[in-house]
Write a protein that holds these residues in place. Structure first.
Motif, PDB file in Angstrom:
ATOM      1  N   MET A 241      59.066  43.177  73.643  1.00 18.88           N
ATOM      2  CA  MET A 241      58.859  44.190  73.916  1.00 18.88           C
ATOM      3  C   MET A 241      59.208  44.944  72.154  1.00 18.88           C
ATOM      4  O   MET A 241      59.306  44.752  70.342  1.00 18.88           O
ATOM      5  CB  MET A 241      60.866  44.316  73.276  1.00 18.88           C
ATOM      6  N   ILE A 242      59.009  45.831  71.907  1.00 20.38           N
ATOM      7  CA  ILE A 242      58.433  47.414  70.368  1.00 20.38           C
ATOM      8  C   ILE A 242      59.622  47.194  70.067  1.00 20.38           C
ATOM      9  O   ILE A 242      60.297  48.552  71.208  1.00 20.38           O
ATOM     10  CB  ILE A 242      58.292  47.694  71.150  1.00 20.38           C
ATOM     11  N   ARG A 243      59.966  47.223  68.755  1.00 26.04           N
ATOM     12  CA  ARG A 243      61.513  47.551  68.482  1.00 26.04           C
ATOM     13  C   ARG A 243      60.830  48.168  67.032  1.00 26.04           C
ATOM     14  O   ARG A 243      60.479  48.282  66.325  1.00 26.04           O
ATOM     15  CB  ARG A 243      62.401  46.126  67.866  1.00 26.04           C
ATOM     16  N   ILE A 244      62.676  49.416  67.623  1.00 28.09           N
ATOM     17  CA  ILE A 244      61.659  50.564  67.421  1.00 28.09           C
ATOM     18  C   ILE A 244      62.992  50.910  65.758  1.00 28.09           C
ATOM     19  O   ILE A 244      64.566  50.643  65.674  1.00 28.09           O
ATOM     20  CB  ILE A 244      61.350  51.589  67.868  1.00 28.09           C
TER      21      ILE A 244
ATOM     22  N   ASP B 182      66.062  43.760  58.661  1.00 30.06           N
ATOM     23  CA  ASP B 182      66.146  43.849  59.968  1.00 30.06           C
ATOM     24  C   ASP B 182      64.849  43.227  60.417  1.00 30.06           C
ATOM     25  O   ASP B 182      63.967  43.587  59.727  1.00 30.06           O
ATOM     26  CB  ASP B 182      67.158  44.311  61.431  1.00 30.06           C
ATOM     27  N   THR B 183      64.423  43.211  62.084  1.00 30.00           N
ATOM     28  CA  THR B 183      62.957  42.714  62.102  1.00 30.00           C
ATOM     29  C   THR B 183      62.413  43.901  63.427  1.00 30.00           C
ATOM     30  O   THR B 183      63.241  44.434  64.094  1.00 30.00           O
ATOM     31  CB  THR B 183      63.041  41.522  63.017  1.00 30.00           C
ATOM     32  N   PHE B 184      61.548  45.090  62.698  1.00 27.91           N
ATOM     33  CA  PHE B 184      61.286  45.970  63.652  1.00 27.91           C
ATOM     34  C   PHE B 184      59.468  45.829  63.714  1.00 27.91           C
ATOM     35  O   PHE B 184      59.022  45.098  62.715  1.00 27.91           O
ATOM     36  CB  PHE B 184      60.930  47.249  62.969  1.00 27.91           C
TER      37      PHE B 184
ATOM     38  N   ASP C  99      52.517  45.123  56.707  1.00 24.59           N
ATOM     39  CA  ASP C  99      51.728  45.366  58.083  1.00 24.59           C
ATOM     40  C   ASP C  99      53.546  45.095  59.238  1.00 24.59           C
ATOM     41  O   ASP C  99      52.608  45.498  60.159  1.00 24.59           O
ATOM     42  CB  ASP C  99      51.915  43.132  57.875  1.00 24.59           C
ATOM     43  N   LEU C 100      54.193  46.505  58.428  1.00 25.92           N
ATOM     44  CA  LEU C 100      54.931  47.225  59.481  1.00 25.92           C
ATOM     45  C   LEU C 100      54.074  48.516  59.758  1.00 25.92           C
ATOM     46  O   LEU C 100      54.041  49.180  58.836  1.00 25.92           O
ATOM     47  CB  LEU C 100      56.501  47.226  58.525  1.00 25.92           C
ATOM     48  N   PRO C 101      53.868  48.904  60.610  1.00 22.47           N
ATOM     49  CA  PRO C 101      53.058  49.944  61.457  1.00 22.47           C
ATOM     50  C   PRO C 101      54.246  51.787  62.000  1.00 22.47           C
ATOM     51  O   PRO C 101      55.230  50.738  61.651  1.00 22.47           O
ATOM     52  CB  PRO C 101      53.138  49.495  62.420  1.00 22.47           C
ATOM     53  N   VAL C 102      53.628  52.242  60.591  1.00 20.98           N
ATOM     54  CA  VAL C 102      54.735  53.056  60.699  1.00 20.98           C
ATOM     55  C   VAL C 102      54.185  54.309  60.771  1.00 20.98           C
ATOM     56  O   VAL C 102      52.860  54.863  61.268  1.00 20.98           O
ATOM     57  CB  VAL C 102      54.962  53.830  58.852  1.00 20.98           C
TER      58      VAL C 102
ATOM     59  N   SER D 266      51.939  49.921  67.272  1.00 14.44           N
ATOM     60  CA  SER D 266      52.924  48.372  67.459  1.00 14.44           C
ATOM     61  C   SER D 266      51.974  47.380  67.593  1.00 14.44           C
ATOM     62  O   SER D 266      52.050  46.553  67.066  1.00 14.44           O
ATOM     63  CB  SER D 266      53.359  48.966  68.555  1.00 14.44           C
ATOM     64  N   GLN D 267      50.473  47.553  67.679  1.00 12.63           N
ATOM     65  CA  GLN D 267      49.232  46.281  67.661  1.00 12.63           C
ATOM     66  C   GLN D 267      48.736  46.873  66.834  1.00 12.63           C
ATOM     67  O   GLN D 267      47.175  46.083  66.355  1.00 12.63           O
ATOM     68  CB  GLN D 267      48.163  47.328  69.337  1.00 12.63           C
TER      69      GLN D 267
END
Length: 209
Positions: free
Chosen positions: A1-4, A46-48, A75-78, A119-120
């Motif tokens: 699941m991709i958390r947004i 939180d984790t996204f 490392d968090l994609p924007v 997300s990848q």
């Protein structure tokens, strides 16, 4: 699941995006924010998997928020949402750490594709942005004046263009007024401008604000 995490100053846009994304089995909106500082607080608690970021956030603007996300969560994609043509902003936002840039009026399929791509940990680049990025490297003399600015210079340029005083910019960036003045002088020289009004006029004419 991709958390947004959806970061947009308009509640109606956040609600619309949340409703739209709810139809995707592999994507879930698990957080929302209207202010830049709220974005930073949420990603610290939180984790996204992806942050969908509007550049015109309330309070701390999008490019400042993006820089801080990248500084503390590299490392968090924007995925940055832009109100105008992507290639006007793209170079500067990619320099600041964005994984992808997309116009707000892009089609639903492209938006979903962009989310899944970033997300990848891959970059999402539209054809117009790709052309702009290639042009920067192949024809540096022909690129728009604002794309010649460094990340910090563009950040300061953007603030001045929006009418902020140099003292306000200095306070926000935790720099001295003298340092901001030096950056302003570099911006003026690179862009061949003479005053703050010229910066604002350029930004408006280039649809940067």
């Amino acid at each position: 699941m991709i958390r947004i995490l959806i970061a947009d100053r308009h509640a109606i846009i956040r609600a619309g995006l949340r409703e739209f994304l709810s139809t995707e089995r592999d994507i879930e909106v698990t957080g929302e924010a209207a202010f830049g500082d709220d974005v930073l607080k949420k990603i610290n608690t939180d984790t996204f998997d992806v942050v969908v970021l509007d550049i015109f956030l309330s309070g701390r603007n999008g490019i400042d928020t993006l820089k801080l996300i990248y500084k503390y969560h590299a490392d968090l994609p924007v995925l940055v949402l832009l109100p105008f043509s992507e290639d006007l902003y793209a170079v500067n936002f990619f320099r600041a750490g964005a994984r992808g840039c997309l116009q707000k009026n892009s089609g639903p399929d492209e938006f979903i594709r962009a989310i899944r791509t970033v997300s990848q940990r891959r970059r999402y680049v539209t054809p117009s942005v790709a052309d702009s990025l290639i042009n920067v490297f192949e024809n540096p003399a022909q690129q728009p004046a604002h794309q010649k600015l460094s990340r910090r210079e563009f950040q300061i340029f953007y603030k001045i263009a929006n009418g902020q005083l140099l003292s306000e910019v200095a306070d926000e960036l935790f720099l001295s007024a003298k340092t901001i003045s030096t950056y302003r002088a570099r911006i003026m020289k690179k862009m061949k401008l003479t005053c703050n009004a010229d910066i604002t006029r350029y930004a408006i004419n280039s649809k940067l604000i």
